[in-house]
Design a protein around this motif. Structure first.
Motif, PDB file in Angstrom:
ATOM      1  N   VAL A  63       0.880  -1.083   0.048  1.00  0.00           N
ATOM      2  CA  VAL A  63      -0.183  -0.100   0.079  1.00  0.00           C
ATOM      3  C   VAL A  63       0.788   1.127   0.161  1.00  0.00           C
ATOM      4  O   VAL A  63       1.970   1.400   0.508  1.00  0.00           O
ATOM      5  CB  VAL A  63      -0.746   0.109   1.289  1.00  0.00           C
ATOM      6  N   GLY A  64       0.552   2.143  -0.875  1.00  0.00           N
ATOM      7  CA  GLY A  64       1.518   3.325  -0.933  1.00  0.00           C
ATOM      8  C   GLY A  64       2.509   3.445  -1.910  1.00  0.00           C
ATOM      9  O   GLY A  64       2.869   4.475  -2.238  1.00  0.00           O
ATOM     10  N   ALA A  65       2.914   2.287  -2.571  1.00  0.00           N
ATOM     11  CA  ALA A  65       3.847   2.090  -3.512  1.00  0.00           C
ATOM     12  C   ALA A  65       3.400   2.943  -4.682  1.00  0.00           C
ATOM     13  O   ALA A  65       2.077   3.127  -5.171  1.00  0.00           O
ATOM     14  CB  ALA A  65       4.187   0.730  -3.701  1.00  0.00           C
ATOM     15  N   PHE A  66       4.417   3.615  -5.367  1.00  0.00           N
ATOM     16  CA  PHE A  66       4.367   4.358  -6.602  1.00  0.00           C
ATOM     17  C   PHE A  66       4.688   3.534  -7.512  1.00  0.00           C
ATOM     18  O   PHE A  66       5.596   2.967  -7.876  1.00  0.00           O
ATOM     19  CB  PHE A  66       5.139   5.636  -6.510  1.00  0.00           C
ATOM     20  N   VAL A  67       3.709   3.102  -8.706  1.00  0.00           N
ATOM     21  CA  VAL A  67       4.171   2.493  -9.661  1.00  0.00           C
ATOM     22  C   VAL A  67       3.581   3.020 -11.073  1.00  0.00           C
ATOM     23  O   VAL A  67       2.840   4.162 -11.242  1.00  0.00           O
ATOM     24  CB  VAL A  67       2.987   1.071  -9.591  1.00  0.00           C
ATOM     25  N   LYS A  68       4.361   2.516 -12.121  1.00  0.00           N
ATOM     26  CA  LYS A  68       4.066   3.207 -13.398  1.00  0.00           C
ATOM     27  C   LYS A  68       2.783   2.568 -14.109  1.00  0.00           C
ATOM     28  O   LYS A  68       2.658   1.305 -14.109  1.00  0.00           O
ATOM     29  CB  LYS A  68       5.384   3.178 -14.259  1.00  0.00           C
ATOM     30  N   LYS A  69       2.052   3.499 -15.050  1.00  0.00           N
ATOM     31  CA  LYS A  69       0.902   2.911 -15.911  1.00  0.00           C
ATOM     32  C   LYS A  69       1.640   2.079 -17.012  1.00  0.00           C
ATOM     33  O   LYS A  69       2.552   2.704 -17.567  1.00  0.00           O
ATOM     34  CB  LYS A  69       0.206   3.924 -16.203  1.00  0.00           C
TER      35      LYS A  69
ATOM     36  N   SER B 256      -7.769  -2.173 -20.411  1.00  0.00           N
ATOM     37  CA  SER B 256      -8.600  -3.282 -19.480  1.00  0.00           C
ATOM     38  C   SER B 256      -9.848  -3.032 -18.833  1.00  0.00           C
ATOM     39  O   SER B 256      -9.869  -2.092 -18.167  1.00  0.00           O
ATOM     40  CB  SER B 256      -7.663  -3.777 -18.517  1.00  0.00           C
ATOM     41  N   PRO B 257     -10.828  -3.933 -19.178  1.00  0.00           N
ATOM     42  CA  PRO B 257     -12.021  -3.723 -18.651  1.00  0.00           C
ATOM     43  C   PRO B 257     -12.005  -3.845 -16.955  1.00  0.00           C
ATOM     44  O   PRO B 257     -12.754  -3.451 -16.177  1.00  0.00           O
ATOM     45  CB  PRO B 257     -12.917  -4.675 -19.086  1.00  0.00           C
ATOM     46  N   TRP B 258     -10.845  -4.483 -16.421  1.00  0.00           N
ATOM     47  CA  TRP B 258     -10.898  -4.653 -15.060  1.00  0.00           C
ATOM     48  C   TRP B 258     -10.191  -3.849 -14.256  1.00  0.00           C
ATOM     49  O   TRP B 258     -10.173  -3.153 -13.067  1.00  0.00           O
ATOM     50  CB  TRP B 258      -9.889  -5.974 -14.598  1.00  0.00           C
ATOM     51  N   ALA B 259      -9.541  -2.623 -15.110  1.00  0.00           N
ATOM     52  CA  ALA B 259      -8.789  -1.740 -14.267  1.00  0.00           C
ATOM     53  C   ALA B 259      -9.771  -0.610 -13.956  1.00  0.00           C
ATOM     54  O   ALA B 259     -10.556   0.075 -14.438  1.00  0.00           O
ATOM     55  CB  ALA B 259      -7.760  -0.766 -15.384  1.00  0.00           C
ATOM     56  N   PRO B 260      -9.340   0.241 -12.574  1.00  0.00           N
ATOM     57  CA  PRO B 260     -10.260   1.138 -12.150  1.00  0.00           C
ATOM     58  C   PRO B 260      -9.961   2.470 -12.494  1.00  0.00           C
ATOM     59  O   PRO B 260      -9.016   2.652 -13.530  1.00  0.00           O
ATOM     60  CB  PRO B 260      -9.860   1.036 -10.539  1.00  0.00           C
ATOM     61  N   PRO B 261     -10.824   3.456 -12.449  1.00  0.00           N
ATOM     62  CA  PRO B 261     -10.725   4.488 -13.342  1.00  0.00           C
ATOM     63  C   PRO B 261      -9.492   5.297 -13.081  1.00  0.00           C
ATOM     64  O   PRO B 261      -8.874   6.169 -13.872  1.00  0.00           O
ATOM     65  CB  PRO B 261     -11.948   5.354 -12.853  1.00  0.00           C
ATOM     66  N   GLU B 262      -9.093   5.392 -11.639  1.00  0.00           N
ATOM     67  CA  GLU B 262      -7.698   6.040 -11.515  1.00  0.00           C
ATOM     68  C   GLU B 262      -6.569   5.480 -11.978  1.00  0.00           C
ATOM     69  O   GLU B 262      -5.515   6.137 -12.317  1.00  0.00           O
ATOM     70  CB  GLU B 262      -7.634   6.051 -10.065  1.00  0.00           C
ATOM     71  N   VAL B 263      -6.626   4.165 -12.783  1.00  0.00           N
ATOM     72  CA  VAL B 263      -5.604   3.671 -13.260  1.00  0.00           C
ATOM     73  C   VAL B 263      -5.727   3.802 -14.707  1.00  0.00           C
ATOM     74  O   VAL B 263      -4.725   4.243 -15.436  1.00  0.00           O
ATOM     75  CB  VAL B 263      -5.493   2.187 -12.980  1.00  0.00           C
ATOM     76  N   SER B 264      -7.045   3.551 -15.291  1.00  0.00           N
ATOM     77  CA  SER B 264      -7.297   3.759 -16.587  1.00  0.00           C
ATOM     78  C   SER B 264      -6.865   5.333 -17.180  1.00  0.00           C
ATOM     79  O   SER B 264      -6.480   5.237 -18.322  1.00  0.00           O
ATOM     80  CB  SER B 264      -8.821   3.806 -16.878  1.00  0.00           C
ATOM     81  N   LEU B 265      -7.139   6.243 -16.344  1.00  0.00           N
ATOM     82  CA  LEU B 265      -6.971   7.539 -16.641  1.00  0.00           C
ATOM     83  C   LEU B 265      -5.453   8.285 -16.593  1.00  0.00           C
ATOM     84  O   LEU B 265      -5.087   9.093 -16.976  1.00  0.00           O
ATOM     85  CB  LEU B 265      -7.906   8.724 -15.797  1.00  0.00           C
ATOM     86  N   ALA B 266      -4.655   7.491 -15.674  1.00  0.00           N
ATOM     87  CA  ALA B 266      -3.300   7.703 -15.499  1.00  0.00           C
ATOM     88  C   ALA B 266      -2.742   7.695 -17.071  1.00  0.00           C
ATOM     89  O   ALA B 266      -3.023   6.733 -17.835  1.00  0.00           O
ATOM     90  CB  ALA B 266      -2.590   6.735 -14.683  1.00  0.00           C
ATOM     91  N   VAL B 267      -1.729   8.673 -17.302  1.00  0.00           N
ATOM     92  CA  VAL B 267      -0.872   8.735 -18.402  1.00  0.00           C
ATOM     93  C   VAL B 267       0.030   7.415 -18.524  1.00  0.00           C
ATOM     94  O   VAL B 267       0.742   7.144 -17.513  1.00  0.00           O
ATOM     95  CB  VAL B 267      -0.349   9.987 -18.651  1.00  0.00           C
ATOM     96  N   TYR B 268       0.200   6.901 -19.643  1.00  0.00           N
ATOM     97  CA  TYR B 268       1.308   5.909 -20.091  1.00  0.00           C
ATOM     98  C   TYR B 268       2.659   6.407 -19.399  1.00  0.00           C
ATOM     99  O   TYR B 268       2.964   7.150 -19.793  1.00  0.00           O
ATOM    100  CB  TYR B 268       1.215   5.720 -21.275  1.00  0.00           C
ATOM    101  N   ASN B 269       3.211   5.463 -18.955  1.00  0.00           N
ATOM    102  CA  ASN B 269       4.483   5.641 -18.149  1.00  0.00           C
ATOM    103  C   ASN B 269       4.704   6.494 -17.025  1.00  0.00           C
ATOM    104  O   ASN B 269       5.709   6.815 -16.693  1.00  0.00           O
ATOM    105  CB  ASN B 269       5.443   5.930 -19.338  1.00  0.00           C
ATOM    106  N   GLU B 270       3.443   7.231 -16.787  1.00  0.00           N
ATOM    107  CA  GLU B 270       3.725   8.031 -15.419  1.00  0.00           C
ATOM    108  C   GLU B 270       2.832   6.968 -14.271  1.00  0.00           C
ATOM    109  O   GLU B 270       2.593   5.885 -14.758  1.00  0.00           O
ATOM    110  CB  GLU B 270       2.638   9.270 -15.906  1.00  0.00           C
ATOM    111  N   GLY B 271       3.169   7.646 -13.236  1.00  0.00           N
ATOM    112  CA  GLY B 271       2.567   6.812 -12.036  1.00  0.00           C
ATOM    113  C   GLY B 271       1.326   7.251 -11.420  1.00  0.00           C
ATOM    114  O   GLY B 271       0.860   8.134 -11.499  1.00  0.00           O
ATOM    115  N   TYR B 272       0.945   6.228 -10.533  1.00  0.00           N
ATOM    116  CA  TYR B 272      -0.011   6.220  -9.478  1.00  0.00           C
ATOM    117  C   TYR B 272       0.163   5.669  -8.291  1.00  0.00           C
ATOM    118  O   TYR B 272       1.220   4.686  -8.305  1.00  0.00           O
ATOM    119  CB  TYR B 272      -1.402   5.916 -10.001  1.00  0.00           C
ATOM    120  N   TYR B 273      -0.388   5.869  -7.502  1.00  0.00           N
ATOM    121  CA  TYR B 273      -0.016   5.473  -5.773  1.00  0.00           C
ATOM    122  C   TYR B 273      -1.130   3.947  -5.629  1.00  0.00           C
ATOM    123  O   TYR B 273      -2.158   4.110  -5.891  1.00  0.00           O
ATOM    124  CB  TYR B 273      -0.225   6.240  -4.621  1.00  0.00           C
TER     125      TYR B 273
END
Length: 361
Positions: A174-180, A185-202
Protein backbone atom coordinates in the motif's frame (compact mmCIF):
# COMPACT_ATOMS: atom_id res chain seq x y z
CA UNK A 1 4.39 -3.69 6.73
CA UNK A 2 7.94 -3.10 7.96
CA UNK A 3 8.20 -6.84 8.73
CA UNK A 4 7.11 -7.67 5.18
CA UNK A 5 9.70 -5.38 3.61
CA UNK A 6 12.55 -6.46 5.91
CA UNK A 7 11.72 -10.13 5.35
CA UNK A 8 11.70 -9.60 1.59
CA UNK A 9 15.07 -7.81 1.69
CA UNK A 10 16.50 -10.66 3.75
CA UNK A 11 15.17 -13.26 1.32
CA UNK A 12 16.37 -11.31 -1.72
CA UNK A 13 19.90 -11.13 -0.32
CA UNK A 14 19.88 -14.85 0.47
CA UNK A 15 18.58 -15.82 -2.98
CA UNK A 16 20.53 -13.46 -5.27
CA UNK A 17 22.40 -16.48 -6.62
CA UNK A 18 19.88 -19.02 -7.87
CA UNK A 19 21.45 -22.30 -8.91
CA UNK A 20 21.08 -22.90 -12.65
CA UNK A 21 19.69 -26.33 -13.46
CA UNK A 22 17.71 -28.29 -16.02
CA UNK A 23 14.06 -28.81 -15.12
CA UNK A 24 14.05 -32.43 -16.31
CA UNK A 25 16.39 -33.28 -13.43
CA UNK A 26 13.64 -32.35 -10.94
CA UNK A 27 10.37 -32.75 -12.86
CA UNK A 28 8.75 -35.06 -15.40
CA UNK A 29 5.55 -35.04 -17.49
CA UNK A 30 5.76 -31.29 -18.06
CA UNK A 31 2.65 -30.00 -19.85
CA UNK A 32 2.03 -26.39 -20.88
CA UNK A 33 -1.06 -24.93 -19.17
CA UNK A 34 -0.86 -21.25 -20.10
CA UNK A 35 1.51 -18.68 -21.55
CA UNK A 36 1.85 -15.03 -22.48
CA UNK A 37 4.69 -12.90 -23.79
CA UNK A 38 7.10 -13.55 -20.93
CA UNK A 39 5.51 -16.22 -18.70
CA UNK A 40 4.82 -19.92 -19.15
CA UNK A 41 2.98 -22.13 -16.65
CA UNK A 42 3.42 -25.91 -16.74
CA UNK A 43 1.84 -28.82 -14.92
CA UNK A 44 4.59 -31.17 -13.80
CA UNK A 45 5.36 -34.13 -11.56
CA UNK A 46 8.16 -34.01 -8.99
CA UNK A 47 10.62 -36.86 -9.49
CA UNK A 48 11.47 -37.12 -5.78
CA UNK A 49 7.91 -37.34 -4.40
CA UNK A 50 5.65 -38.01 -7.39
CA UNK A 51 3.42 -35.07 -6.43
CA UNK A 52 1.85 -32.78 -9.06
CA UNK A 53 2.76 -29.09 -9.09
CA UNK A 54 2.36 -26.00 -11.26
CA UNK A 55 5.62 -24.45 -12.44
CA UNK A 56 5.60 -20.73 -13.17
CA UNK A 57 8.48 -19.85 -15.49
CA UNK A 58 9.34 -16.18 -16.11
CA UNK A 59 11.68 -15.09 -18.90
CA UNK A 60 15.02 -13.78 -17.65
CA UNK A 61 15.35 -11.53 -20.67
CA UNK A 62 12.29 -9.44 -19.79
CA UNK A 63 12.20 -9.81 -15.98
CA UNK A 64 14.49 -8.40 -13.31
CA UNK A 65 15.60 -10.95 -10.75
CA UNK A 66 14.38 -8.69 -7.94
CA UNK A 67 10.89 -8.57 -9.49
CA UNK A 68 10.84 -12.36 -9.75
CA UNK A 69 11.97 -12.74 -6.15
CA UNK A 70 9.41 -10.19 -4.98
CA UNK A 71 6.57 -12.20 -6.53
CA UNK A 72 7.98 -15.47 -5.18
CA UNK A 73 8.34 -14.10 -1.67
CA UNK A 74 4.95 -12.36 -1.69
CA UNK A 75 3.19 -15.58 -2.69
CA UNK A 76 5.18 -17.58 -0.11
CA UNK A 77 4.40 -15.04 2.61
CA UNK A 78 0.64 -15.19 1.90
CA UNK A 79 0.46 -18.96 1.29
CA UNK A 80 -0.84 -19.93 4.77
CA UNK A 81 -4.28 -18.54 3.86
CA UNK A 82 -6.74 -21.26 2.72
CA UNK A 83 -7.93 -19.21 -0.27
CA UNK A 84 -4.50 -18.25 -1.60
CA UNK A 85 -2.56 -20.58 -3.89
CA UNK A 86 0.24 -22.29 -1.96
CA UNK A 87 3.73 -21.45 -3.14
CA UNK A 88 6.38 -24.04 -2.27
CA UNK A 89 9.60 -22.79 -0.74
CA UNK A 90 11.70 -23.53 -3.83
CA UNK A 91 12.87 -21.22 -6.61
CA UNK A 92 14.97 -22.23 -9.60
CA UNK A 93 16.79 -20.77 -12.56
CA UNK A 94 17.28 -22.31 -15.99
CA UNK A 95 19.30 -20.87 -18.83
CA UNK A 96 16.34 -18.78 -20.02
CA UNK A 97 13.87 -18.67 -17.09
CA UNK A 98 13.38 -18.04 -13.39
CA UNK A 99 10.87 -20.50 -11.96
CA UNK A 100 9.06 -21.52 -8.79
CA UNK A 101 6.61 -24.28 -7.89
CA UNK A 102 3.01 -23.86 -6.68
CA UNK A 103 0.14 -26.18 -5.92
CA UNK A 104 -1.69 -27.33 -9.03
CA UNK A 105 -5.38 -26.42 -9.40
CA UNK A 106 -6.95 -29.59 -10.85
CA UNK A 107 -9.95 -27.83 -12.43
CA UNK A 108 -8.06 -24.87 -13.95
CA UNK A 109 -9.00 -21.21 -13.57
CA UNK A 110 -12.29 -19.33 -13.68
CA UNK A 111 -11.81 -18.02 -17.22
CA UNK A 112 -12.50 -21.53 -18.55
CA UNK A 113 -15.70 -21.93 -16.53
CA UNK A 114 -17.56 -18.60 -16.85
CA UNK A 115 -19.67 -18.71 -20.00
CA UNK A 116 -22.43 -16.56 -21.46
CA UNK A 117 -25.04 -16.04 -18.76
CA UNK A 118 -22.54 -16.42 -15.90
CA UNK A 119 -22.33 -19.13 -13.26
CA UNK A 120 -25.55 -18.32 -11.40
CA UNK A 121 -26.34 -16.54 -8.15
CA UNK A 122 -25.27 -19.24 -5.66
CA UNK A 123 -22.03 -20.23 -7.38
CA UNK A 124 -21.07 -16.59 -7.96
CA UNK A 125 -21.49 -15.89 -4.24
CA UNK A 126 -19.37 -18.92 -3.37
CA UNK A 127 -16.51 -17.63 -5.50
CA UNK A 128 -16.82 -14.00 -4.41
CA UNK A 129 -16.94 -14.84 -0.70
CA UNK A 130 -13.70 -16.83 -0.93
CA UNK A 131 -11.96 -14.11 -2.95
CA UNK A 132 -13.05 -11.49 -0.39
CA UNK A 133 -11.66 -13.68 2.40
CA UNK A 134 -8.29 -13.82 0.58
CA UNK A 135 -8.25 -10.09 -0.21
CA UNK A 136 -9.04 -9.20 3.41
CA UNK A 137 -6.00 -11.18 4.50
CA UNK A 138 -3.81 -9.54 1.85
CA UNK A 139 -4.96 -6.05 2.81
CA UNK A 140 -4.32 -6.71 6.51
CA UNK A 141 -0.71 -7.36 5.51
CA UNK A 142 -0.76 -3.89 3.84
CA UNK A 143 -0.41 -5.42 0.40
CA UNK A 144 -2.59 -5.02 -2.71
CA UNK A 145 -3.07 -7.77 -5.29
CA UNK A 146 -3.78 -5.40 -8.25
CA UNK A 147 -4.78 -8.17 -10.67
CA UNK A 148 -8.03 -9.73 -9.47
CA UNK A 149 -9.50 -11.37 -12.58
CA UNK A 150 -10.88 -14.71 -13.77
CA UNK A 151 -7.48 -16.00 -14.94
CA UNK A 152 -6.06 -15.55 -11.42
CA UNK A 153 -8.79 -17.41 -9.54
CA UNK A 154 -7.98 -21.11 -9.46
CA UNK A 155 -10.56 -23.88 -8.99
CA UNK A 156 -10.11 -26.96 -6.81
CA UNK A 157 -13.55 -28.55 -7.27
CA UNK A 158 -16.24 -28.39 -9.94
CA UNK A 159 -18.86 -26.94 -7.59
CA UNK A 160 -16.69 -23.83 -7.02
CA UNK A 161 -16.82 -24.41 -3.26
CA UNK A 162 -13.02 -24.28 -3.11
CA UNK A 163 -11.23 -21.59 -5.10
CA UNK A 164 -7.97 -19.75 -4.48
CA UNK A 165 -6.51 -16.42 -5.53
CA UNK A 166 -3.10 -16.62 -7.22
CA UNK A 167 -0.55 -14.79 -9.41
CA UNK A 168 1.15 -12.10 -7.34
CA UNK A 169 3.26 -10.69 -10.16
CA UNK A 170 1.57 -7.28 -9.81
CA UNK A 171 1.22 -7.25 -6.02
CA UNK A 172 2.57 -4.16 -4.28
CA UNK A 173 2.56 -2.69 -0.81
CA UNK A 174 0.00 0.00 0.00
CA UNK A 175 1.33 3.45 -0.94
CA UNK A 176 3.87 2.21 -3.50
CA UNK A 177 4.28 4.40 -6.59
CA UNK A 178 3.97 2.37 -9.79
CA UNK A 179 4.06 3.20 -13.50
CA UNK A 180 1.03 2.90 -15.75
CA UNK A 181 1.43 0.22 -18.41
CA UNK A 182 0.11 0.67 -21.93
CA UNK A 183 -2.87 -1.61 -21.60
CA UNK A 184 -6.62 -1.12 -21.99
CA UNK A 185 -8.43 -3.41 -19.57
CA UNK A 186 -12.06 -3.75 -18.49
CA UNK A 187 -10.75 -4.70 -15.02
CA UNK A 188 -8.79 -1.49 -14.40
CA UNK A 189 -10.28 1.13 -12.03
CA UNK A 190 -10.73 4.68 -13.37
CA UNK A 191 -7.75 6.10 -11.49
CA UNK A 192 -5.56 3.59 -13.35
CA UNK A 193 -7.35 3.95 -16.71
CA UNK A 194 -6.94 7.73 -16.57
CA UNK A 195 -3.27 7.67 -15.59
CA UNK A 196 -0.95 8.71 -18.41
CA UNK A 197 1.12 5.91 -19.95
CA UNK A 198 4.54 5.59 -18.29
CA UNK A 199 3.54 8.01 -15.54
CA UNK A 200 2.69 6.78 -12.09
CA UNK A 201 -0.04 6.39 -9.51
CA UNK A 202 -0.16 5.28 -5.89
CA UNK A 203 -1.27 1.78 -4.94
CA UNK A 204 -4.31 1.46 -2.67
CA UNK A 205 -6.56 -1.40 -1.57
CA UNK A 206 -9.49 0.43 -3.24
CA UNK A 207 -8.10 -0.82 -6.56
CA UNK A 208 -8.77 -4.42 -5.46
CA UNK A 209 -12.29 -3.40 -4.35
CA UNK A 210 -13.02 -2.08 -7.86
CA UNK A 211 -11.82 -5.30 -9.49
CA UNK A 212 -13.96 -7.26 -7.04
CA UNK A 213 -16.99 -5.32 -8.29
CA UNK A 214 -16.10 -6.22 -11.89
CA UNK A 215 -15.66 -9.86 -10.82
CA UNK A 216 -19.19 -9.93 -9.37
CA UNK A 217 -20.62 -8.55 -12.62
CA UNK A 218 -18.65 -11.00 -14.76
CA UNK A 219 -19.55 -14.06 -12.67
CA UNK A 220 -23.26 -13.20 -12.86
CA UNK A 221 -23.46 -12.29 -16.55
CA UNK A 222 -20.49 -13.78 -18.38
CA UNK A 223 -19.64 -10.36 -19.83
CA UNK A 224 -17.85 -7.14 -18.92
CA UNK A 225 -19.80 -4.01 -17.97
CA UNK A 226 -17.58 -1.84 -20.20
CA UNK A 227 -14.34 -2.03 -22.16
CA UNK A 228 -12.62 0.64 -20.06
CA UNK A 229 -13.49 2.77 -17.03
CA UNK A 230 -13.06 5.89 -19.10
CA UNK A 231 -15.69 8.53 -19.78
CA UNK A 232 -15.15 7.98 -23.52
CA UNK A 233 -16.67 4.51 -23.10
CA UNK A 234 -20.44 4.94 -23.52
CA UNK A 235 -21.31 2.08 -21.17
CA UNK A 236 -19.09 3.40 -18.39
CA UNK A 237 -20.39 6.92 -19.01
CA UNK A 238 -23.99 5.75 -18.54
CA UNK A 239 -23.00 4.01 -15.27
CA UNK A 240 -21.39 7.18 -13.90
CA UNK A 241 -24.40 9.30 -14.92
CA UNK A 242 -26.77 6.92 -13.12
CA UNK A 243 -24.45 6.67 -10.11
CA UNK A 244 -24.36 10.46 -9.76
CA UNK A 245 -28.15 10.59 -10.23
CA UNK A 246 -27.86 12.74 -13.34
CA UNK A 247 -30.35 10.35 -14.91
CA UNK A 248 -32.97 7.90 -13.67
CA UNK A 249 -32.31 5.61 -16.64
CA UNK A 250 -30.50 2.54 -15.36
CA UNK A 251 -27.64 1.32 -17.58
CA UNK A 252 -29.05 -1.61 -19.64
CA UNK A 253 -26.31 -3.99 -18.54
CA UNK A 254 -27.33 -3.64 -14.88
CA UNK A 255 -31.08 -4.21 -15.28
CA UNK A 256 -30.83 -7.90 -14.32
CA UNK A 257 -29.59 -7.10 -10.79
CA UNK A 258 -31.63 -6.74 -7.60
CA UNK A 259 -31.73 -3.41 -5.72
CA UNK A 260 -29.52 -4.89 -3.00
CA UNK A 261 -26.80 -5.92 -5.44
CA UNK A 262 -27.03 -2.54 -7.17
CA UNK A 263 -26.43 -0.93 -3.79
CA UNK A 264 -23.29 -3.05 -3.33
CA UNK A 265 -22.02 -2.32 -6.85
CA UNK A 266 -22.56 1.42 -6.26
CA UNK A 267 -20.13 1.13 -3.36
CA UNK A 268 -17.51 -1.03 -5.07
CA UNK A 269 -17.67 0.59 -8.53
CA UNK A 270 -17.43 4.11 -7.14
CA UNK A 271 -15.20 6.19 -9.49
CA UNK A 272 -13.51 8.07 -6.63
CA UNK A 273 -11.18 5.67 -4.78
CA UNK A 274 -11.38 7.64 -1.53
CA UNK A 275 -15.16 7.05 -1.47
CA UNK A 276 -15.00 3.40 -2.52
CA UNK A 277 -15.93 0.83 0.12
CA UNK A 278 -13.56 -1.93 1.20
CA UNK A 279 -13.87 -5.54 0.04
CA UNK A 280 -15.37 -6.63 3.38
CA UNK A 281 -18.56 -4.71 2.46
CA UNK A 282 -19.54 -7.76 0.36
CA UNK A 283 -20.26 -9.85 3.48
CA UNK A 284 -23.36 -7.74 4.23
CA UNK A 285 -24.97 -8.76 0.93
CA UNK A 286 -24.23 -12.49 0.66
CA UNK A 287 -27.61 -13.52 2.09
CA UNK A 288 -29.51 -11.33 -0.41
CA UNK A 289 -30.59 -12.43 -3.90
CA UNK A 290 -28.38 -10.84 -6.55
CA UNK A 291 -30.24 -11.65 -9.75
CA UNK A 292 -33.81 -10.78 -10.67
CA UNK A 293 -35.97 -13.78 -11.58
CA UNK A 294 -36.17 -14.33 -15.34
CA UNK A 295 -38.11 -16.73 -17.54
CA UNK A 296 -35.08 -18.07 -19.35
CA UNK A 297 -31.57 -19.18 -18.42
CA UNK A 298 -28.78 -16.67 -18.74
CA UNK A 299 -28.91 -12.91 -18.69
CA UNK A 300 -30.68 -10.85 -21.33
CA UNK A 301 -29.08 -7.71 -22.74
CA UNK A 302 -30.64 -5.33 -25.22
CA UNK A 303 -29.05 -4.58 -28.60
CA UNK A 304 -27.34 -1.39 -27.51
CA UNK A 305 -25.46 -3.19 -24.76
CA UNK A 306 -24.20 -6.20 -26.70
CA UNK A 307 -20.52 -6.99 -26.28
CA UNK A 308 -18.02 -9.83 -26.42
CA UNK A 309 -19.07 -12.59 -24.05
CA UNK A 310 -16.40 -14.42 -22.12
CA UNK A 311 -17.63 -17.70 -23.59
CA UNK A 312 -18.15 -16.18 -27.05
CA UNK A 313 -19.09 -18.35 -30.02
CA UNK A 314 -16.90 -16.28 -32.32
CA UNK A 315 -13.22 -15.80 -31.80
CA UNK A 316 -11.77 -12.31 -31.65
CA UNK A 317 -10.07 -12.99 -34.97
CA UNK A 318 -13.40 -13.65 -36.71
CA UNK A 319 -14.93 -10.54 -35.18
CA UNK A 320 -12.05 -8.36 -36.37
CA UNK A 321 -12.22 -9.94 -39.83
CA UNK A 322 -15.97 -9.26 -40.04
CA UNK A 323 -15.50 -5.62 -39.02
CA UNK A 324 -12.73 -5.12 -41.58
CA UNK A 325 -14.82 -6.72 -44.35
CA UNK A 326 -17.73 -4.42 -43.47
CA UNK A 327 -15.45 -1.38 -43.59
CA UNK A 328 -13.91 -2.45 -46.89
CA UNK A 329 -17.33 -3.06 -48.42
CA UNK A 330 -18.56 0.39 -47.38
CA UNK A 331 -15.56 2.07 -49.03
CA UNK A 332 -15.76 0.04 -52.24
CA UNK A 333 -19.47 0.74 -52.68
CA UNK A 334 -19.10 4.49 -52.25
CA UNK A 335 -17.61 5.80 -55.51
CA UNK A 336 -15.31 8.82 -55.25
CA UNK A 337 -13.24 10.71 -57.83
CA UNK A 338 -9.85 9.17 -58.57
CA UNK A 339 -8.03 12.20 -57.22
CA UNK A 340 -9.52 11.46 -53.75
CA UNK A 341 -8.46 7.79 -53.80
CA UNK A 342 -5.31 8.26 -51.70
CA UNK A 343 -7.22 10.19 -49.05
CA UNK A 344 -9.87 7.46 -48.99
CA UNK A 345 -7.17 4.78 -48.41
CA UNK A 346 -5.67 6.80 -45.54
CA UNK A 347 -9.11 7.22 -43.96
CA UNK A 348 -9.84 3.48 -44.34
CA UNK A 349 -6.52 2.57 -42.67
CA UNK A 350 -7.28 4.92 -39.78
CA UNK A 351 -10.70 3.38 -39.22
CA UNK A 352 -9.27 -0.14 -39.23
CA UNK A 353 -6.70 0.86 -36.62
CA UNK A 354 -9.42 2.42 -34.47
CA UNK A 355 -11.45 -0.80 -34.17
CA UNK A 356 -12.39 -1.30 -30.50
CA UNK A 357 -12.14 -5.07 -30.02
CA UNK A 358 -14.21 -5.21 -26.82
CA UNK A 359 -17.17 -3.39 -28.39
CA UNK A 360 -17.12 -4.99 -31.84
CA UNK A 361 -20.46 -6.80 -31.70
Amino acid sequence: MADVISSFKSLSTKMQELATLEMDRLFSDMRLLAENTNVKVYAATRLDSGSSVALKCVQKETTKKTDFLREFYCNSYLSPHPNIVTCYDEAYATEAYYAFAQELAPVGDMSKHVKRGGVGDKRAKRVVEQVVFALEYIHKKELVHRDVCLENIFIFDHGLSRVKLGDFGNAERVGAFVKKLKVRSPWAPPEVSLAVYNEGYYVHSAQDAWQLGILIFVCLTGSYPWSSADITDRHYKSWVAWLKRKTTKMPPRFKCFTPRLLRLLRRLLEPKPEKRYGVEEVYKYLSDPWLLQVDHPGISFDKCSSDIWLGQMWSLQRLVEKKMVDLLHSYLTQPEPVKKESRRCVRFAAEVEAIDIVNLV
